[in-house]
Write a protein that holds these residues in place. Structure first.
Motif, PDB file in Angstrom:
ATOM      1  N   THR A 157       0.779  -1.301  -0.139  1.00  0.00           N
ATOM      2  CA  THR A 157       0.175  -0.058   0.006  1.00  0.00           C
ATOM      3  C   THR A 157       0.796   1.209  -0.065  1.00  0.00           C
ATOM      4  N   ASN A 158       2.195   1.039   0.297  1.00  0.00           N
ATOM      5  CA  ASN A 158       3.161   2.355   0.021  1.00  0.00           C
ATOM      6  C   ASN A 158       3.965   2.266  -1.104  1.00  0.00           C
ATOM      7  N   ALA A 159       3.633   1.461  -1.891  1.00  0.00           N
ATOM      8  CA  ALA A 159       4.418   1.248  -3.120  1.00  0.00           C
ATOM      9  C   ALA A 159       5.713   0.678  -2.913  1.00  0.00           C
ATOM     10  N   THR A 160       5.898   0.113  -2.013  1.00  0.00           N
ATOM     11  CA  THR A 160       7.068  -0.720  -1.604  1.00  0.00           C
ATOM     12  C   THR A 160       7.119  -2.107  -2.108  1.00  0.00           C
ATOM     13  N   PRO A 161       8.173  -2.599  -2.861  1.00  0.00           N
ATOM     14  CA  PRO A 161       8.190  -3.988  -3.519  1.00  0.00           C
ATOM     15  C   PRO A 161       8.354  -4.904  -2.475  1.00  0.00           C
ATOM     16  N   VAL A 162       7.531  -6.099  -2.562  1.00  0.00           N
ATOM     17  CA  VAL A 162       7.415  -7.030  -1.591  1.00  0.00           C
ATOM     18  C   VAL A 162       7.924  -8.299  -2.405  1.00  0.00           C
ATOM     19  N   ALA A 163       9.179  -8.906  -2.106  1.00  0.00           N
ATOM     20  CA  ALA A 163       9.731  -9.990  -2.663  1.00  0.00           C
ATOM     21  C   ALA A 163       8.528 -11.387  -2.711  1.00  0.00           C
ATOM     22  N   LEU A 164       8.603 -11.901  -3.755  1.00  0.00           N
ATOM     23  CA  LEU A 164       7.787 -13.102  -3.867  1.00  0.00           C
ATOM     24  C   LEU A 164       8.806 -14.353  -4.688  1.00  0.00           C
ATOM     25  N   SER A 165       8.511 -15.408  -3.971  1.00  0.00           N
ATOM     26  CA  SER A 165       9.216 -16.613  -4.428  1.00  0.00           C
ATOM     27  C   SER A 165       8.125 -17.206  -5.971  1.00  0.00           C
ATOM     28  N   LYS A 166       8.745 -17.797  -6.594  1.00  0.00           N
ATOM     29  CA  LYS A 166       8.007 -18.367  -7.663  1.00  0.00           C
ATOM     30  C   LYS A 166       6.774 -19.092  -7.417  1.00  0.00           C
ATOM     31  N   GLY A 167       6.942 -19.900  -6.446  1.00  0.00           N
ATOM     32  CA  GLY A 167       5.380 -20.275  -5.724  1.00  0.00           C
ATOM     33  C   GLY A 167       4.473 -19.247  -5.270  1.00  0.00           C
ATOM     34  N   GLU A 168       5.000 -18.426  -4.767  1.00  0.00           N
ATOM     35  CA  GLU A 168       4.285 -17.470  -4.160  1.00  0.00           C
ATOM     36  C   GLU A 168       3.493 -16.480  -5.252  1.00  0.00           C
ATOM     37  N   TYR A 169       4.062 -16.284  -6.184  1.00  0.00           N
ATOM     38  CA  TYR A 169       3.622 -15.456  -7.188  1.00  0.00           C
ATOM     39  C   TYR A 169       2.612 -16.247  -8.031  1.00  0.00           C
ATOM     40  N   ALA A 170       2.764 -17.559  -8.175  1.00  0.00           N
ATOM     41  CA  ALA A 170       2.020 -18.406  -8.725  1.00  0.00           C
ATOM     42  C   ALA A 170       0.517 -18.452  -8.073  1.00  0.00           C
ATOM     43  N   LEU A 171       0.776 -18.699  -6.779  1.00  0.00           N
ATOM     44  CA  LEU A 171      -0.184 -18.784  -6.041  1.00  0.00           C
ATOM     45  C   LEU A 171      -1.167 -17.656  -5.732  1.00  0.00           C
ATOM     46  N   LEU A 172      -0.606 -16.409  -5.698  1.00  0.00           N
ATOM     47  CA  LEU A 172      -1.370 -15.160  -5.757  1.00  0.00           C
ATOM     48  C   LEU A 172      -1.751 -14.763  -6.906  1.00  0.00           C
ATOM     49  N   LEU A 173      -1.549 -15.185  -7.994  1.00  0.00           N
ATOM     50  CA  LEU A 173      -1.950 -15.196  -9.388  1.00  0.00           C
ATOM     51  C   LEU A 173      -3.146 -15.872  -9.435  1.00  0.00           C
ATOM     52  N   ALA A 174      -3.209 -17.012  -9.115  1.00  0.00           N
ATOM     53  CA  ALA A 174      -4.338 -18.068  -9.152  1.00  0.00           C
ATOM     54  C   ALA A 174      -5.312 -17.326  -8.220  1.00  0.00           C
ATOM     55  N   PHE A 175      -5.228 -16.766  -7.222  1.00  0.00           N
ATOM     56  CA  PHE A 175      -6.301 -16.131  -6.445  1.00  0.00           C
ATOM     57  C   PHE A 175      -6.676 -14.790  -7.090  1.00  0.00           C
ATOM     58  N   LEU A 176      -5.749 -14.017  -7.596  1.00  0.00           N
ATOM     59  CA  LEU A 176      -6.221 -12.803  -8.018  1.00  0.00           C
ATOM     60  C   LEU A 176      -7.147 -13.051  -9.650  1.00  0.00           C
ATOM     61  N   GLU A 177      -6.829 -14.168 -10.113  1.00  0.00           N
ATOM     62  CA  GLU A 177      -7.703 -14.590 -11.429  1.00  0.00           C
ATOM     63  C   GLU A 177      -9.008 -14.997 -11.070  1.00  0.00           C
ATOM     64  N   ALA A 178      -9.371 -15.230  -9.660  1.00  0.00           N
ATOM     65  CA  ALA A 178     -10.681 -15.857  -9.319  1.00  0.00           C
ATOM     66  C   ALA A 178     -11.003 -15.359  -8.024  1.00  0.00           C
ATOM     67  N   PRO A 179     -11.214 -13.857  -7.864  1.00  0.00           N
ATOM     68  CA  PRO A 179     -11.315 -13.473  -6.498  1.00  0.00           C
ATOM     69  C   PRO A 179     -12.764 -13.677  -6.181  1.00  0.00           C
ATOM     70  N   GLN A 180     -12.783 -13.936  -4.795  1.00  0.00           N
ATOM     71  CA  GLN A 180     -14.054 -13.835  -4.026  1.00  0.00           C
ATOM     72  C   GLN A 180     -14.891 -15.383  -4.358  1.00  0.00           C
ATOM     73  N   ARG A 181     -14.002 -16.403  -4.773  1.00  0.00           N
ATOM     74  CA  ARG A 181     -14.583 -17.745  -5.098  1.00  0.00           C
ATOM     75  C   ARG A 181     -13.673 -18.700  -4.349  1.00  0.00           C
ATOM     76  N   PRO A 182     -14.350 -19.590  -3.867  1.00  0.00           N
ATOM     77  CA  PRO A 182     -13.884 -20.705  -2.909  1.00  0.00           C
ATOM     78  C   PRO A 182     -12.632 -21.679  -3.996  1.00  0.00           C
ATOM     79  N   LEU A 183     -11.592 -21.710  -3.738  1.00  0.00           N
ATOM     80  CA  LEU A 183     -11.011 -22.607  -4.562  1.00  0.00           C
ATOM     81  C   LEU A 183     -10.138 -23.721  -3.900  1.00  0.00           C
ATOM     82  N   SER A 184     -10.277 -24.874  -4.569  1.00  0.00           N
ATOM     83  CA  SER A 184      -9.935 -26.088  -3.706  1.00  0.00           C
ATOM     84  C   SER A 184      -8.374 -26.167  -3.538  1.00  0.00           C
ATOM     85  N   ARG A 185      -7.894 -27.094  -2.679  1.00  0.00           N
ATOM     86  CA  ARG A 185      -6.471 -27.119  -2.868  1.00  0.00           C
ATOM     87  C   ARG A 185      -5.826 -27.867  -3.898  1.00  0.00           C
ATOM     88  N   GLU A 186      -6.682 -28.733  -4.514  1.00  0.00           N
ATOM     89  CA  GLU A 186      -6.279 -29.356  -5.821  1.00  0.00           C
ATOM     90  C   GLU A 186      -6.145 -28.277  -7.007  1.00  0.00           C
TER      91      GLU A 186
END
Length: 241
Positions: A157-186
């Motif tokens: 929120t302060n425009a400060t970069p936050v480091a993400l691992s490859k796995g964290e980036y992929a996980l966040l992207l999966a959430f952002l592509e389907a917001p406010q929808r329950p996503l299974s672990r699979e």
């Protein structure tokens, strides 16, 4: 198979296993080199870059996880980790969290290892072609945060970069592509490209790591919430740009 794109490096301190793996891979047209230690590997890595690394996490006096960290600090080369049985389960989780692309458990089938090598290299090539045809652009805004797809950059929120691992980036992207929808672990496991036979608790570890970066209070999450019996839901509204 790899004539145009390099070779595979096998890093293992067991000489008989190295010889067996090298022989089998080369019989199947996979050029292969080997190293028994971190020092030998670093010498090899200083030369032409490999197409893939098969890395044992138990390297005698060396720590395979430390070597994986070192590799990931400056390279995206695909890595398949090899580990022992259940006592090493946590190593597999940590290895995947550090950016390994897949794993095999010793003693493993040489046919299975070859299949995994080919699968990882196929995914790598498909990703390279996709990036060439359709470079990542745009991104997402949520709760004052911003994820920029180009450069895979997360800004708080302060425009400060936050480091993400490859796995964290992929996980966040999966959430952002389907917001406010329950996503299974699979679904989340597939989105982060972890091999399908890893036990699903590993996604809980990834979510915990991501919560620590996004949440004001990770113990009372408001951004990534647990959907009991299903998985997780990204609770904020998301604006693509």
């Amino acid at each position: 198979m790899l004539a145009d794109c390099g070779h595979v490096v096998v890093v293992d301190d067991d000489p008989s296993l190295r010889r067996m793996v090298i022989k089998y891979l080369e019989e199947n047209n996979v050029p292969t080199k080997s190293a028994s230690s971190r020092t030998e590997f670093n010498r090899l890595f200083a030369g032409p870059p490999p197409s893939l690394i098969i890395l044992d996490l138990r390297l005698g006096q060396d720590d395979g996880l430390d070597l994986l960290r070192e590799i990931r600090s400056h390279s995206d080369v695909p890595v398949i980790i090899t580990t022992g049985h259940r006592p090493d389960e946590i190593d597999r989780i940590v290895g995947l969290e550090l950016g390994a692309d897949d794993y095999v458990v010793k003693p493993f089938s040489l046919r299975e290892l070859l299949a995994r090598v080919r699968a990882v290299l196929r995914r790598q090539e498909m990703g390279r072609v996709a990036r060439t045809r359709d470079p990542e652009r745009g991104g997402y805004r949520f709760g004052g945060w911003q994820l920029e797809r180009r450069g895979r950059r997360l800004l708080d929120t302060n425009a400060t970069p936050v480091a993400l691992s490859k796995g964290e980036y992929a996980l966040l992207l999966a959430f952002l592509e389907a917001p406010q929808r329950p996503l299974s672990r699979e679904h989340l496991l597939q989105a982060t490209r972890i091999h399908e036979d890893i036990f699903d608790r590993s996604i809980d570890v990834q979510v915990l790591r991501l919560r620590r970066k996004l949440e004001t209070d990770p113990s009372a999450p408001r951004v990534i919430q647990t959907e009991r019996g299903i998985g997780y839901v990204f609770a904020l509204s998301v604006e693509p740009f």
